[in-house]
Design a protein around this motif. Structure first.
Motif, mmCIF file in Angstrom:
data_model
loop_
_atom_site.group_PDB
_atom_site.id
_atom_site.type_symbol
_atom_site.label_atom_id
_atom_site.label_comp_id
_atom_site.label_asym_id
_atom_site.label_seq_id
_atom_site.Cartn_x
_atom_site.Cartn_y
_atom_site.Cartn_z
ATOM 1 N N PHE A 133 30.254 -23.903 56.508
ATOM 2 C CA PHE A 133 29.399 -23.549 55.114
ATOM 3 C C PHE A 133 29.148 -22.020 55.287
ATOM 4 N N VAL A 134 29.571 -21.410 54.349
ATOM 5 C CA VAL A 134 29.349 -20.049 54.195
ATOM 6 C C VAL A 134 28.166 -19.675 53.122
ATOM 7 N N VAL A 135 26.927 -19.189 53.436
ATOM 8 C CA VAL A 135 25.931 -19.176 52.654
ATOM 9 C C VAL A 135 25.540 -17.744 52.475
ATOM 10 N N THR B 199 25.987 -16.013 56.324
ATOM 11 C CA THR B 199 25.463 -17.046 57.102
ATOM 12 C C THR B 199 26.602 -17.958 57.231
ATOM 13 N N TRP B 200 27.156 -18.008 58.435
ATOM 14 C CA TRP B 200 28.236 -18.865 58.814
ATOM 15 C C TRP B 200 27.686 -20.198 59.577
ATOM 16 N N ILE B 201 27.830 -21.486 59.241
ATOM 17 C CA ILE B 201 27.300 -22.559 59.768
ATOM 18 C C ILE B 201 28.539 -23.320 60.104
ATOM 19 N N VAL C 274 33.359 -24.164 52.758
ATOM 20 C CA VAL C 274 32.570 -24.467 51.657
ATOM 21 C C VAL C 274 31.758 -23.168 51.294
ATOM 22 N N LEU C 275 31.708 -22.575 50.258
ATOM 23 C CA LEU C 275 31.025 -21.418 50.103
ATOM 24 C C LEU C 275 29.712 -21.707 49.067
ATOM 25 N N ILE C 276 28.694 -21.444 49.536
ATOM 26 C CA ILE C 276 27.269 -21.814 48.725
ATOM 27 C C ILE C 276 26.620 -20.196 48.347
ATOM 28 N N VAL C 277 26.330 -19.975 47.145
ATOM 29 C CA VAL C 277 25.787 -18.961 46.550
ATOM 30 C C VAL C 277 24.303 -19.094 46.106
ATOM 31 N N GLY C 278 23.374 -18.455 46.566
ATOM 32 C CA GLY C 278 22.052 -18.776 46.232
ATOM 33 C C GLY C 278 20.988 -17.627 46.217
ATOM 34 N N HIS C 279 19.870 -17.788 46.257
ATOM 35 C CA HIS C 279 19.295 -16.558 46.183
ATOM 36 C C HIS C 279 18.043 -16.325 47.169
ATOM 37 N N SER C 280 17.621 -15.057 47.215
ATOM 38 C CA SER C 280 16.691 -14.598 48.506
ATOM 39 C C SER C 280 15.640 -15.685 48.872
ATOM 40 N N ASN C 281 15.158 -16.466 47.782
ATOM 41 C CA ASN C 281 14.094 -17.498 48.242
ATOM 42 C C ASN C 281 14.511 -18.593 48.386
#
Length: 175
Positions: free
Chosen positions: A36-38, A158-160, A125-132
């Protein structure tokens, strides 16, 4: 021992050493592993206080993300319902011909993580979110504490990575 036998023995030893170098332990290919790449969305513009687009700098960062993941076996991309997350993911989606799936930004991180872990067992799997939301998503996916993300930070990746036994290894880089 004759010179001819010595040469033959030397050639045989050279061949054995060369073949021994070919018998390296099997490592899972990237496509066989789950990563997972976040990331947080890239820099946002000031065009809309509720749902801004990316700024010029943000669009450039989104292109850098696509370059970073160019050789990764991207199998899925998730972004929240906001334009800035979708626009951050779009260059990677275009490069890999993978659609962007939406997830609810304010939804429980544990539920999203459980859904993604259930639905994916290999690939990137790329996940794009927010600072919070990124730290909670990282913690929920990895089972490890995550560092809070200040509002001014846009470059953390962040690579998981999960090993064959399902254990998570977390690595943080910058882009």
């Amino acid at each position: 021992m004759s010179a001819s036998m010595k040469r033959s023995l030397a050639l045989l030893l050279t061949a054995v050493v060369a073949l021994a170098g070919c018998t390296t332990p099997r490592r899972d290919k990237p496509a066989d592993a789950l990563t997972f790449v976040v990331v947080r969305h890239a820099e946002k513009a000031t065009d809309d206080p509720e749902d801004p687009r990316l700024s010029d700098l943000g669009r450039e960062r989104a292109r850098r993300l696509a370059t970073l993941l160019a050789d990764a076996p991207v199998v899925a991309i998730y972004a929240t319902e906001f334009r800035r997350t979708r626009e951050t993911a779009q260059p990677t989606a275009d490069a890999h011909h993978v659609p962007i799936s939406a997830y609810f930004a304010r939804g429980p991180a544990g539920e999203s993580a459980a859904h993604w872990r259930r639905d994916h067992d290999r690939g990137t799997v790329l996940i794009v979110g927010h600072s919070n939301t990124v730290p909670d998503l990282v913690a929920a996916l990895s089972g490890q504490p995550a560092t809070p993300m200040p509002e001014t930070e846009y470059d953390r990746v962040t690579w998981i990575r999960f090993d064959a036994d399902g254990r998570a290894r977390v690595e943080i880089t910058r882009y």
